[in-house]
Design a protein around this motif. Structure first.
Motif, PDB file in Angstrom:
ATOM      1  N   THR A  44       0.858  -1.179   0.000  1.00  0.00           N
ATOM      2  CA  THR A  44       0.000   0.000   0.000  1.00  0.00           C
ATOM      3  C   THR A  44       0.896   1.231   0.000  1.00  0.00           C
ATOM      4  O   THR A  44       1.876   1.285   0.739  1.00  0.00           O
ATOM      5  CB  THR A  44      -0.896   0.003   1.255  1.00  0.00           C
ATOM      6  OG1 THR A  44      -1.679  -1.184   1.268  1.00  0.00           O
ATOM      7  CG2 THR A  44      -1.821   1.209   1.271  1.00  0.00           C
ATOM      8  N   SER A  45       0.567   2.195  -0.838  1.00  0.00           N
ATOM      9  CA  SER A  45       1.304   3.454  -0.827  1.00  0.00           C
ATOM     10  C   SER A  45       0.357   4.559  -0.358  1.00  0.00           C
ATOM     11  O   SER A  45      -0.865   4.407  -0.406  1.00  0.00           O
ATOM     12  CB  SER A  45       1.867   3.776  -2.211  1.00  0.00           C
ATOM     13  OG  SER A  45       0.814   3.943  -3.137  1.00  0.00           O
ATOM     14  N   GLU A  46       0.934   5.647   0.107  1.00  0.00           N
ATOM     15  CA  GLU A  46       0.131   6.787   0.539  1.00  0.00           C
ATOM     16  C   GLU A  46       0.428   7.961  -0.371  1.00  0.00           C
ATOM     17  O   GLU A  46       1.575   8.230  -0.713  1.00  0.00           O
ATOM     18  CB  GLU A  46       0.444   7.138   1.991  1.00  0.00           C
ATOM     19  CG  GLU A  46      -0.109   6.120   2.961  1.00  0.00           C
ATOM     20  CD  GLU A  46      -0.150   6.639   4.393  1.00  0.00           C
ATOM     21  OE1 GLU A  46      -0.469   7.829   4.595  1.00  0.00           O
ATOM     22  OE2 GLU A  46       0.125   5.835   5.284  1.00  0.00           O
ATOM     23  N   SER A  47      -0.639   8.659  -0.758  1.00  0.00           N
ATOM     24  CA  SER A  47      -0.502   9.831  -1.610  1.00  0.00           C
ATOM     25  C   SER A  47      -1.694  10.748  -1.369  1.00  0.00           C
ATOM     26  O   SER A  47      -2.842  10.295  -1.445  1.00  0.00           O
ATOM     27  CB  SER A  47      -0.448   9.406  -3.087  1.00  0.00           C
ATOM     28  OG  SER A  47      -0.434  10.536  -3.926  1.00  0.00           O
ATOM     29  N   GLY A  48      -1.416  12.002  -1.072  1.00  0.00           N
ATOM     30  CA  GLY A  48      -2.480  12.971  -0.878  1.00  0.00           C
ATOM     31  C   GLY A  48      -3.419  12.636   0.261  1.00  0.00           C
ATOM     32  O   GLY A  48      -4.595  12.973   0.218  1.00  0.00           O
ATOM     33  N   ARG A  51      -4.705   6.094   1.002  1.00  0.00           N
ATOM     34  CA  ARG A  51      -3.938   4.855   0.858  1.00  0.00           C
ATOM     35  C   ARG A  51      -4.392   4.158  -0.413  1.00  0.00           C
ATOM     36  O   ARG A  51      -5.586   4.020  -0.656  1.00  0.00           O
ATOM     37  CB  ARG A  51      -4.155   3.946   2.060  1.00  0.00           C
ATOM     38  CG  ARG A  51      -3.530   4.501   3.299  1.00  0.00           C
ATOM     39  CD  ARG A  51      -3.639   3.521   4.425  1.00  0.00           C
ATOM     40  NE  ARG A  51      -2.890   4.037   5.561  1.00  0.00           N
ATOM     41  CZ  ARG A  51      -3.083   3.649   6.780  1.00  0.00           C
ATOM     42  NH1 ARG A  51      -3.988   2.742   7.056  1.00  0.00           N
ATOM     43  NH2 ARG A  51      -2.371   4.156   7.747  1.00  0.00           N
ATOM     44  N   TRP A  52      -3.426   3.696  -1.194  1.00  0.00           N
ATOM     45  CA  TRP A  52      -3.700   3.053  -2.479  1.00  0.00           C
ATOM     46  C   TRP A  52      -3.116   1.643  -2.459  1.00  0.00           C
ATOM     47  O   TRP A  52      -1.913   1.457  -2.303  1.00  0.00           O
ATOM     48  CB  TRP A  52      -3.064   3.850  -3.618  1.00  0.00           C
ATOM     49  CG  TRP A  52      -3.552   5.262  -3.675  1.00  0.00           C
ATOM     50  CD1 TRP A  52      -3.012   6.348  -3.048  1.00  0.00           C
ATOM     51  CD2 TRP A  52      -4.708   5.732  -4.359  1.00  0.00           C
ATOM     52  NE1 TRP A  52      -3.748   7.469  -3.313  1.00  0.00           N
ATOM     53  CE2 TRP A  52      -4.797   7.122  -4.121  1.00  0.00           C
ATOM     54  CE3 TRP A  52      -5.666   5.115  -5.157  1.00  0.00           C
ATOM     55  CZ2 TRP A  52      -5.809   7.895  -4.651  1.00  0.00           C
ATOM     56  CZ3 TRP A  52      -6.669   5.906  -5.684  1.00  0.00           C
ATOM     57  CH2 TRP A  52      -6.737   7.272  -5.434  1.00  0.00           C
TER      58      TRP A  52
END
Length: 191
Positions: A44-48, A51-52
């Motif tokens: 999972t990545s985090e952006s803005g 979590r994606w």
């Protein structure tokens, strides 16, 4: 002379488990991963502030992955997703997905007869002899089993959800139905 190491390609969950089992057997292992970190599609990545998920984060309850993680002493946290609150947009209209008894009764996607057929199929799933369907594609099996177009679409969607596979013309119906059977027993969605 020592045997050549076993080469494992991919540092996702399956690759890491394979490398661990091989190493436990006493063999040398070389693991190759093209990404900067391990975990494969289960990261999972985090952006803005969001979590994606790159890929699936689900383990079948009591399945091989859960058993392997427990054997390795890898703790995980997660929960069981609600199955009766799913919705879909079909032809511009919002409707309930038949993810459980309440959803099956409430959906307008299926006629009463189609609802009965879906319930009968799901009830019969544990008794289906999957070995007979190993060489039959999901597409062929579903089109022969379900003559009603919407019912067929919903069953195919269930199979795609439980297998993360969208290759109905090439994927084994036996394998897909086995995964659906496992998924219906319970799924952990990992944190």
């Amino acid at each position: 002379t020592r045997p050549d190491p076993v080469v494992v390609i991919g540092g996702g969950v399956a690759g890491l488990a394979a490398a661990t089992f091989v190493a436990r057997s006493g063999r040398a292992v070389m693991l190759f991963e093209r990404a900067a970190g391990l975990g494969g599609r289960a990261v999972t990545s985090e952006s803005g502030g969001f979590r994606w998920n790159l890929g699936p984060h689900a383990l079948y309850q009591g399945g091989a992955a859960e058993r392997s993680l427990k054997e390795f002493g890898v703790a995980f946290t997660g929960g069981h997703p609600p199955t009766d609150s799913g919705v879909t947009i079909f032809e511009g209209a919002l409707d309930r997905l038949p993810g459980g008894p309440r959803g099956l009764l409430a959906t307008h996607l299926l006629s009463a007869r189609e609802k009965e057929k879906l319930a009968a199929f799901l009830t019969s799933l544990p008794r289906i002899r999957l070995e007979r369907l190993r060489r039959t594609s999901v597409e062929d099996w579903a089109s022969n089993r379900f003559r009603e177009p919407m019912l067929c679409r919903l069953v195919l969607a269930l199979l795609r959800l439980s297998t993360y596979t969208n290759a109905d013309d090439r994927f084994s119906a036996g394998a897909a139905l086995s995964q659906l059977r496992d998924g219906l027993r319970g799924v952990w969605y990992l944190d």
